[in-house]
Design an enzyme around this catalytic site. Structure first.
Site, PDB file in Angstrom:
ATOM      1  N   GLU B  70     -27.057 -48.652 -27.959  1.00 18.44           N
ATOM      2  CA  GLU B  70     -26.369 -48.986 -29.212  1.00 18.44           C
ATOM      3  C   GLU B  70     -26.403 -50.505 -29.320  1.00 18.44           C
ATOM      4  O   GLU B  70     -25.757 -51.202 -28.540  1.00 18.44           O
ATOM      5  CB  GLU B  70     -24.928 -48.456 -29.163  1.00 18.44           C
ATOM      6  CG  GLU B  70     -24.108 -48.780 -30.391  1.00 18.44           C
ATOM      7  CD  GLU B  70     -22.621 -48.404 -30.224  1.00 18.44           C
ATOM      8  OE1 GLU B  70     -22.275 -47.709 -29.245  1.00 18.44           O
ATOM      9  OE2 GLU B  70     -21.824 -48.834 -31.066  1.00 18.44           O
ATOM     10  N   ASP B  81     -13.422 -54.863 -33.142  1.00 20.01           N
ATOM     11  CA  ASP B  81     -13.806 -55.303 -31.808  1.00 20.01           C
ATOM     12  C   ASP B  81     -12.696 -56.042 -31.084  1.00 20.01           C
ATOM     13  O   ASP B  81     -11.984 -56.855 -31.658  1.00 20.01           O
ATOM     14  CB  ASP B  81     -15.054 -56.181 -31.885  1.00 20.01           C
ATOM     15  CG  ASP B  81     -16.281 -55.351 -32.224  1.00 20.01           C
ATOM     16  OD1 ASP B  81     -16.409 -54.250 -31.664  1.00 20.01           O
ATOM     17  OD2 ASP B  81     -17.084 -55.792 -33.066  1.00 20.01           O
TER      18      ASP B  81
END
Lengths: 423, 287
Positions: B70, B81
């Site tokens: 990924e 994040d």
């Protein structure tokens, strides 16, 4: 006039659509983890504004706690500097906590309680929304955390202390440009993590649907009052309604009720920083292009890949590289126009309004003051026989900005002369 | 131990909705194990070194490596994040990483024979051009996109472009997703479904959540034909083994990025390869 005007949908207020779109703008570009919370919030808002008890409680808070309605003050001496224009000031600076932010916060705090949540988080730039949120959290007994860019905690230290005194926890965000956009990222991360217990009390008409619609409706009271005050006291509508635009909540508040009045020009003033040509500004509509930021499609300051650029403004509250999607829509349709005002123009207006009217505006609001003055002078040249009436939304008061003003004007904060003591 | 017993045990057969990447997960199940998906962002510590690190992901030290890479595209406002990935992507942006670099990384990973998917925030795709990005991703050998801030609600142009260019589209489902949203989101996926196991942003956690197996079951009940990957929080072989008992893929990100952060000056990939070995063992039940 009374402030007990209901908050309710009506014809001409059909945007956004059911998906939160203002034509090409708005929408919901969010992590799936937040989707349920946004649906819950939209449902809570929709049922609340149809509930007479909710509206009565909000109205009571506006009147008895925030101090509404706020007056319109005619600025006779300031008008002498504005060509032939007659300048009227909508005094949101006289609200409790010193800005229009309380209007939205009281509505969302009531919704938080209705949804059974015990904790609120907020982002803040200048600290006005953070202070308003901390205030409402104290009033409603909610746990409160405010995210603020590190740069902003330094230039708005007084507001950091105010939030702490009100019992809120202030978290300084050291990521990215360390200003409002980064505070918003951090608040989003907190919300993704704690969405079950927490309401994210967004302070502007931005973010994912339903925030742009909901915050507009909670700020609509500004123009509901202003429009009625114009008709009651002056027997006419103004020729122009002006406001500063960062995310755009005070501007949507004062624009909303005038949108259906074609003779009323709606003009927003963005932060031009050191000048749009310098690249150091926050004039999103004037100089940005269409993109997705913080859950909405709108105008964004970004590079050719779509990475957000850092914005610059002397005003922490306008220092944001995006803008509420309804402003993007109003600009695209031409119903409202937007112009940049530089730091220098804003600071000159800050001083001029202080000295001519005894009203010290927030530096954010000073952008609108400078813009209205420019309009008055421009129109006097273009149409010397016209005596336009211009309303400026004074979104907040300038006490929080005294440190910035001291530095800007080189005032040293000592007395001008000494007396009463022998050599 | 075999991990397939504890799941439904069925092979995934004959579903066009497996796309390319879902086939990797289905093949792993055919081997009686979960697949391992490893995340790294392009551009950290540099474009070239990040691509080296992705190659290391596909190998470990023993050649097993991850089943699918990924590749994250750094973004200025990454609301999903945590700190480790923010650190790496902020550096990458400071060094001038461009969207086109992610295609370079895809090409390099595809050349190893492992599949590459791109994890990217939506504004970057819009600015590249949705159809142009899909076209170039397919040409680079990529399998599809994972979109952290795009749900099917706003995904019309992407659904169209991914159909045109034969790409997989992996949307996220969260423990907070309502039954209706689990249904509509899962049905919009091709390849597999990304289940975020705990509420929150990326970052290694000491415990994975009880919510994960429940969420995986909720997804399977509406889409038994699609594999389910579980991400957010896995860092050790034991956690990988635990997740492998109920999921079709174990997704690891922050723990890998931390290896690169700790080797920021030396650029040594030994620690990264070691962690990959351990995780590859984990998904094979060797916790």
């Amino acid at each position: 006039m009374s402030s007990d005007i209901p908050l309710q949908p009506s014809p001409g207020r059909s945007l956004p659509d059911a998906h939160g779109h203002f034509d090409a703008f708005g929408g919901k570009f969010v992590p799936e983890a937040l989707s349920a919370a946004l649906e819950e919030l939209e449902a809570a808002f929709t049922t609340a504004v149809a509930d007479p008890q909710f509206l009565a409680e909000l109205d009571g808070l506006r009147r008895d706690y925030a101090g509404r309605p706020t007056p319109i003050t005619e600025a006779h001496r300031f008008s002498q500097h504005c060509g032939n224009a007659r300048i009227l000031l909508k005094r949101e600076d006289l609200n409790h906590t010193g800005s229009h932010k309380i209007n939205n916060v009281l509505g969302q705090a009531l919704l938080t309680r209705r949804m059974g949540k015990k904790r609120v988080i907020a982002e803040t730039g200048a600290g006005q929304h953070g202070v308003a949120t901390a205030t409402a959290a104290a009033l409603f007994g909610l746990e409160c955390r405010v995210y603020m860019g590190k740069v902003d905690t330094e230039r708005q230290a007084l507001n950091v202390a105010r939030m702490q005194l009100l019992g809120a926890e202030v978290v300084s965000v050291a990521a990215g440009s360390q200003t409002l956009k980064d505070a918003m990222n951090e608040a989003m991360r907190d919300w993704v993590t704690n969405v079950d217990s927490t309401h994210y009390l967004i302070g502007t008409v931005g973010g994912p649907h339903p925030f742009p619609m909901m915050v507009r409706e909670f700020q609509r009271i500004i123009s509901i009052e202003a429009r009625a005050q114009m008709l009651d006291r002056f027997g006419r509508l103004p020729d122009a309604v002006t406001a500063c635009v960062g995310g755009g909540s005070n501007a949507m508040g004062i624009f909303a009720e005038f949108i259906p009045d074609p003779e009323v020009r709606l003009i927003g003033f963005e932060a031009g920083g050191e000048g749009v040509e310098s690249g150091r500004h926050a004039a999103t509509i004037s100089a940005g292009d269409i993109g997705v930021l913080h859950g909405m499609r709108t105008y964004v300051l970004q590079d050719e890949d779509g990475q957000t650029k850092e914005s610059h403004s002397i005003s922490a509250g306008l220092d944001y590289p995006g803008v509420g999607p309804e402003h993007a829509w109003l600009a695209a349709t031409g119903r409202a126009t937007y112009e940049p005002v530089t730091d220098t123009e804003a600071m000159n207006a800050f001083r001029l309004l202080s000295r001519t009217e005894g009203i010290m505006p927030a530096i954010e609001s000073a952008h609108a003051v400078a813009g209205a003055q420019r309009l008055g002078l421009r129109w006097a040249e273009e149409r010397p026989d016209w005596h336009p009436v211009i309303v400026i939304n004074i979104s907040g008061r300038g006490d929080k900005d005294v440190d910035t003003a001291i530095r800007w004007f080189g005032i040293d904060g000592t007395a001008d002369a000494t007396t009463g003591a022998l050599e | 131990m075999s991990t397939a017993d504890a799941t439904t045990g069925r092979p995934f057969e004959g579903s066009a909705r497996l796309g390319r990447s879902g086939r990797v997960l289905a093949d792993a199940r055919g081997e009686g194990r979960a697949a391992l998906v490893g995340y790294l962002p392009v551009g950290y510590p540099s474009v070239e070194h990040s691509i080296e690190a992705m190659r290391a992901l596909t190998e470990g030290t023993d050649g097993r490596g991850v089943d699918l890479v990924e590749i994250g595209m750094p973004y200025s406002d990454p609301v999903m994040d945590g700190l480790a990935i923010q650190h790496a992507t902020t550096r990458a942006l400071q060094h001038g990483v461009r969207t086109r670099d992610v295609l370079k990384a895809v090409e390099a990973v595809a050349a190893t024979g492992r599949q590459a998917m791109v994890m990217i925030y939506w504004n970057l795709v819009e600015h590249y051009g949705v159809d142009a990005f899909a076209r170039d991703l397919a040409a680079a050998g990529g399998s599809g996109l994972i979109t952290p801030d795009l749900t099917p609600d706003e995904a019309g142009p992407w659904i169209e472009a991914s159909d045109v260019h034969g790409l997989d589209r992996v949307f996220l489902v969260a423990p907070s997703s309502t039954p209706d949203r689990v249904m509509s989101t899962t049905h919009a996926c091709r390849g597999w479904v990304y289940a975020t196991s705990v509420m929150g942003v990326t970052g290694a956690r000491s415990e994975t959540s009880d919510a994960a197996p429940v969420l995986v079951e909720r997804i399977r009940s509406v889409a038994p034909e699609l594999p389910v990957g579980v991400g957010l929080g896995v860092s050790t072989a034991a956690q990988a083994a635990e997740v492998a008992r109920f999921a079709d893929a174990v997704i690891v990100g922050s723990a890998l990025v931390k290896c690169l952060i700790e080797a920021e000056s030396s650029r040594d990939l030994g620690a990264l390869r070691g962690v990959v070995d351990a995780l590859a063992g984990g998904v094979r039940g060797l916790g």
